[in-house]
Design an enzyme around this catalytic site. Structure first.
Site, PDB file in Angstrom:
ATOM      1  N   ARG A   1      13.929  -6.632  -6.259  1.00 38.11           N
ATOM      2  CA  ARG A   1      14.064  -5.348  -5.591  1.00 38.11           C
ATOM      3  C   ARG A   1      15.280  -5.128  -4.785  1.00 38.11           C
ATOM      4  O   ARG A   1      16.184  -4.089  -4.607  1.00 38.11           O
ATOM      5  CB  ARG A   1      12.849  -5.088  -4.650  1.00 38.11           C
ATOM      6  CG  ARG A   1      12.757  -3.664  -4.067  1.00 38.11           C
ATOM      7  CD  ARG A   1      11.408  -3.422  -3.109  1.00 38.11           C
ATOM      8  NE  ARG A   1      11.539  -2.298  -2.694  1.00 38.11           N
ATOM      9  CZ  ARG A   1      11.076  -1.927  -1.427  1.00 38.11           C
ATOM     10  NH1 ARG A   1      10.882  -2.900  -0.591  1.00 38.11           N
ATOM     11  NH2 ARG A   1      11.076  -0.473  -1.171  1.00 38.11           N
TER      12      ARG A   1
ATOM     13  N   HIS B   1      18.060  -2.056  -4.506  1.00 33.80           N
ATOM     14  CA  HIS B   1      18.469  -1.303  -3.591  1.00 33.80           C
ATOM     15  C   HIS B   1      20.127  -1.769  -3.138  1.00 33.80           C
ATOM     16  O   HIS B   1      20.478  -0.716  -2.737  1.00 33.80           O
ATOM     17  CB  HIS B   1      17.628  -1.757  -2.241  1.00 33.80           C
ATOM     18  CG  HIS B   1      16.032  -1.055  -2.336  1.00 33.80           C
ATOM     19  ND1 HIS B   1      15.534  -0.863  -1.288  1.00 33.80           N
ATOM     20  CD2 HIS B   1      15.173  -0.753  -3.474  1.00 33.80           C
ATOM     21  CE1 HIS B   1      14.284  -0.432  -1.697  1.00 33.80           C
ATOM     22  NE2 HIS B   1      14.329  -0.435  -2.936  1.00 33.80           N
TER      23      HIS B   1
ATOM     24  N   ASN C   1      14.196   0.334   3.224  1.00 34.23           N
ATOM     25  CA  ASN C   1      14.396  -0.881   3.545  1.00 34.23           C
ATOM     26  C   ASN C   1      13.768  -1.392   4.702  1.00 34.23           C
ATOM     27  O   ASN C   1      13.274  -2.748   4.791  1.00 34.23           O
ATOM     28  CB  ASN C   1      15.942  -1.072   3.626  1.00 34.23           C
ATOM     29  CG  ASN C   1      16.622  -0.761   2.275  1.00 34.23           C
ATOM     30  OD1 ASN C   1      16.128  -1.090   1.311  1.00 34.23           O
ATOM     31  ND2 ASN C   1      17.960  -0.547   2.421  1.00 34.23           N
TER      32      ASN C   1
ATOM     33  N   HIS D   1       7.676  -3.325 -11.334  1.00 37.79           N
ATOM     34  CA  HIS D   1       6.453  -3.285 -10.541  1.00 37.79           C
ATOM     35  C   HIS D   1       5.245  -3.995 -11.095  1.00 37.79           C
ATOM     36  O   HIS D   1       4.242  -3.721 -10.951  1.00 37.79           O
ATOM     37  CB  HIS D   1       6.059  -1.735 -10.284  1.00 37.79           C
ATOM     38  CG  HIS D   1       6.956  -1.254  -9.439  1.00 37.79           C
ATOM     39  ND1 HIS D   1       7.144   0.270  -8.946  1.00 37.79           N
ATOM     40  CD2 HIS D   1       8.109  -1.441  -8.613  1.00 37.79           C
ATOM     41  CE1 HIS D   1       7.971   0.636  -8.006  1.00 37.79           C
ATOM     42  NE2 HIS D   1       8.614  -0.613  -7.878  1.00 37.79           N
TER      43      HIS D   1
HETATM   44  C1  HEM Z   1      11.528   4.346 -10.025  1.00 38.63           C
HETATM   45  C2  HEM Z   1      11.738   4.336  -8.761  1.00 38.63           C
HETATM   46  C3  HEM Z   1      11.192   3.527  -7.877  1.00 38.63           C
HETATM   47  C4  HEM Z   1      10.561   3.774  -6.759  1.00 38.63           C
HETATM   48  C5  HEM Z   1       9.960   5.148  -6.110  1.00 38.63           C
HETATM   49  C6  HEM Z   1       9.991   2.321  -6.209  1.00 38.63           C
HETATM   50  C7  HEM Z   1       9.365   2.465  -4.815  1.00 38.63           C
HETATM   51  C8  HEM Z   1       8.897   1.209  -4.524  1.00 38.63           C
HETATM   52  C9  HEM Z   1       7.948   0.955  -3.244  1.00 38.63           C
HETATM   53  C10 HEM Z   1       7.575   2.244  -2.467  1.00 38.63           C
HETATM   54  C11 HEM Z   1       7.769  -0.195  -3.145  1.00 38.63           C
HETATM   55  C12 HEM Z   1       6.705  -0.885  -1.944  1.00 38.63           C
HETATM   56  C13 HEM Z   1       7.630  -1.202  -0.724  1.00 38.63           C
HETATM   57  C14 HEM Z   1       6.599  -1.269   0.288  1.00 38.63           C
HETATM   58  O1  HEM Z   1       5.510  -0.791   0.396  1.00 38.63           O
HETATM   59  O2  HEM Z   1       7.275  -2.166   1.431  1.00 38.63           O
HETATM   60  C15 HEM Z   1       8.324  -0.966  -4.203  1.00 38.63           C
HETATM   61  C16 HEM Z   1       8.292  -2.257  -4.383  1.00 38.63           C
HETATM   62  C17 HEM Z   1       9.117  -3.001  -5.495  1.00 38.63           C
HETATM   63  N1  HEM Z   1       9.818  -2.390  -6.156  1.00 38.63           N
HETATM   64 FE1  HEM Z   1      10.134  -0.485  -6.509  1.00 38.63          FE
HETATM   65  N2  HEM Z   1      10.694   1.396  -6.795  1.00 38.63           N
HETATM   66  C18 HEM Z   1      11.041   2.158  -7.854  1.00 38.63           C
HETATM   67  C19 HEM Z   1      11.747   1.303  -8.962  1.00 38.63           C
HETATM   68  C20 HEM Z   1      12.171  -0.074  -8.893  1.00 38.63           C
HETATM   69  C21 HEM Z   1      13.102  -0.861  -9.451  1.00 38.63           C
HETATM   70  C22 HEM Z   1      14.366  -0.027 -10.397  1.00 38.63           C
HETATM   71  C23 HEM Z   1      13.017  -2.076  -9.326  1.00 38.63           C
HETATM   72  C24 HEM Z   1      13.689  -3.136  -9.865  1.00 38.63           C
HETATM   73  C25 HEM Z   1      14.429  -3.344 -10.974  1.00 38.63           C
HETATM   74  C26 HEM Z   1      11.995  -2.208  -8.383  1.00 38.63           C
HETATM   75  C27 HEM Z   1      11.313  -3.335  -8.028  1.00 38.63           C
HETATM   76  C28 HEM Z   1      10.312  -3.595  -6.983  1.00 38.63           C
HETATM   77  C29 HEM Z   1       9.659  -4.758  -6.567  1.00 38.63           C
HETATM   78  C30 HEM Z   1       9.779  -6.206  -7.454  1.00 38.63           C
HETATM   79  C31 HEM Z   1       8.799  -4.455  -5.738  1.00 38.63           C
HETATM   80  C32 HEM Z   1       7.966  -5.622  -4.876  1.00 38.63           C
HETATM   81  C33 HEM Z   1       8.794  -6.263  -3.778  1.00 38.63           C
HETATM   82  C34 HEM Z   1       8.127  -7.049  -2.746  1.00 38.63           C
HETATM   83  O3  HEM Z   1       6.940  -7.502  -3.298  1.00 38.63           O
HETATM   84  O4  HEM Z   1       8.559  -7.375  -1.909  1.00 38.63           O
HETATM   85  N3  HEM Z   1      11.502  -1.065  -8.040  1.00 38.63           N
HETATM   86  N4  HEM Z   1       9.010  -0.060  -5.002  1.00 38.63           N
END
Ligand code: HEM
Ligand SMILES: *[C@@H]1O[C@H](CO)[C@@H](O)[C@H](O)[C@H]1NC(C)=O
Ligand SMILES: *[C@@H]1O[C@H](CO)[C@@H](O)[C@H](O)[C@H]1NC(C)=O
Ligand SMILES: *[C@@H]1O[C@H](CO)[C@@H](O)[C@H](O)[C@H]1NC(C)=O
Ligand SMILES: *[C@@H]1O[C@H](CO)[C@@H](O)[C@H](O)[C@H]1NC(C)=O
Ligand SMILES: *[C@@H]1O[C@H](CO)[C@@H](O)[C@H](O)[C@H]1NC(C)=O
Ligand SMILES: *[C@@H]1O[C@H](CO)[C@@H](O)[C@H](O)[C@H]1NC(C)=O
Length: 329
Positions: free
Chosen positions: A64, A68, A96, A197
């Site tokens: 992630r 970002h 973030n 995800h």
């Molecule tokens: C398509 C639009 C996307 C949205 C709206 C989105 C939104 C989010 C949100 C809201 C979270 C949880 C954050 C939290 O509650 O602290 C999250 C977690 C995550 N996102 Fe996305 N995301 C998107 C695309 C992506 C992309 C493109 C990637 C990587 C290629 C990605 C990888 C991740 C990962 C791996 C997590 C888990 C992180 C952790 O457990 O520390 N996301 N995302």
């Protein structure tokens, strides 16, 4: 030169050209550090491996962090910069703050890289490689792509750009797609990269609006499967539970695979923006396809990651090789 020699010569030139162009990808280069830092991949892999051994979730967090970074003024390591008197950085931007993780892992890897090859490898390339290693290690080695290298580190960061450009889980698919297309990506990349995800966690604040009074209807989001809904209501009972965590993929939480798509097919996406991929005929067709063909998801994920990793990169003499990922030299 006789005609046959000249023919041989031009065939040879063509061959050299083909080989060279296969090693160079845009301004980036698959062999960029082969001479200047031959152990780079090994050092990054070891660093990611020990971080994940201690904390499985770190794989997701590193993936992630790279996303970002790339979505805010390109892949330039801007997300790694601390605030200074001349700019407010990205670490405290809405998407973030109290959410992105992994800075100390990048610091440890950077320190080891500096020992082996001082002032040679950018923080941005380290983060890009770390994201690849994180997926590779979480997938049980079945997901892999070659990362073109040679990114240089930016010298500024922008909190407002991070607030504007990183997609929000609360905005509709059209808006998320627009953010991707503004960076040269497509709706296919939205679907493919959302497959990230399949690992990691979200805080209740990122999805609780789906659980009780969705769109002021007094009802939960009708596109949320009922047993998952009950579990999530237990995880996020009230506003004091905003930082509690739920897995983005409740079935195979720590494994990088295509189960994310299987979940969407049976209404078990966690974020509104995840499940929204089923609400559009184009994207839902792709979701169905990836839910059935894990091998094709693996291939397309690598392709889209390479594409994302090229967004507005600094190369050549632009930017710098930071000594410390937190600060401009
Ligand atoms: C398509 C639009 C996307 C949205 C709206 C989105 C939104 C989010 C949100 C809201 C979270 C949880 C954050 C939290 O509650 O602290 C999250 C977690 C995550 N996102 Fe996305 N995301 C998107 C695309 C992506 C992309 C493109 C990637 C990587 C290629 C990605 C990888 C991740 C990962 C791996 C997590 C888990 C992180 C952790 O457990 O520390 N996301 N995302
Ligand atoms: C191990 O992970 C925990 C979080 O789960 C973290 O607080 C700690 O600093 C990590 N230790 C090392 C050596 O990375
Ligand atoms: C790379 O690693 C090998 C063995 O692990 C070591 O002998 C060599 O010195 C390292 N090279 C650099 C540039 O650090
Ligand atoms: C979606 O984008 C439109 C046009 O840019 C904007 O007016 C609207 O507020 C956005 N919706 C959300 C929920 O962010
Ligand atoms: C709100 O959600 C309900 C289902 O719970 C749906 O029928 C309705 O169309 C939604 N209203 C809006 C404005 O999105
Ligand atoms: C949704 O799919 C997953 C895996 O594909 C399965 O384990 C789970 O039981 C399914 N849930 C429902 C309610 O069908
Ligand atoms: C679906 O794809 C078609 C063809 O690529 C395109 O014309 C249409 O606008 C797309 N629909 C949405 C909602 O993106």
């Amino acid at each position: 030169m006789n005609p046959s020699n000249s023919n041989t010569y031009s065939l040879f030139s063509l061959f050299v050209l083909l080989v060279l162009s296969s090693l160079v990808s845009g301004q980036l280069d698959y062999k960029f550090y082969d001479n200047s830092c031959p152990n780079l991949t090994k050092i990054v892999r070891n660093g990611v491996w020990s971080a994940i051994s201690n904390d499985t979730r770190m794989a997701a967090s590193l993936l992630r962090l790279h996303f970002h970074d790339c979505f805010v003024n390109g892949c330039d390591g801007s997300v790694l910069l601390d605030d200074t008197s001349s700019f407010t950085g990205e670490k405290n931007a809405g998407p973030n703050r109290n959410s992105v993780r992994g800075f100390e892992v990048i610091d440890t890897i950077k320190a080891n890289v500096e020992k082996s090859c001082p002032s040679t490898v950018s923080c941005t390339d380290i983060l890009t490689l770390a994201a690849r290693e994180a997926v590779y290690l979480s997938a049980g080695y079945s997901y892999y792509w070659i990362v073109p290298l040679g990114r240089r580190d930016g010298t500024t960061a922008s909190q407002s750009a991070a607030n504007q450009q990183i997609p929000s889980p609360f905005e509709p698919l059209e808006n998320i797609t627009a953010k991707f297309t503004s960076k040269g990506l497509t709706m296919k990349d939205v679907v493919v990269l959302s497959g990230a995800h399949t690992i990691g966690f979200a805080q209740c604040s990122s999805f609780k609006q789906r659980l009780f009074n969705y769109n002021s209807s007094g009802q939960p989001d009708p596109t949320l499967e009922s047993s998952l809904l009950k579990n999530l209501q237990t995880t996020c009972p009230d506003d004091n539970s905003d930082t509690n965590l739920a897995p983005l993929d409740p079935v195979t939480t720590n494994k990088f695979d295509n189960v994310y798509y299987k979940n969407l097919v049976n209404n078990s996406g966690l974020l509104q923006s995840d499940q929204a991929l089923m609400g559009d005929s184009n994207s839902s067709a792709m979701v169905n396809y990836y839910s059935k063909y894990p091998y094709l998801f693996a291939q397309d994920f690598g392709t889209s990651m390479v594409k994302m990793g090229k967004i507005s990169v600094l190369t050549g003499n632009d930017g710098e090789i930071r000594k410390n990922c937190h600060v401009v030299n």
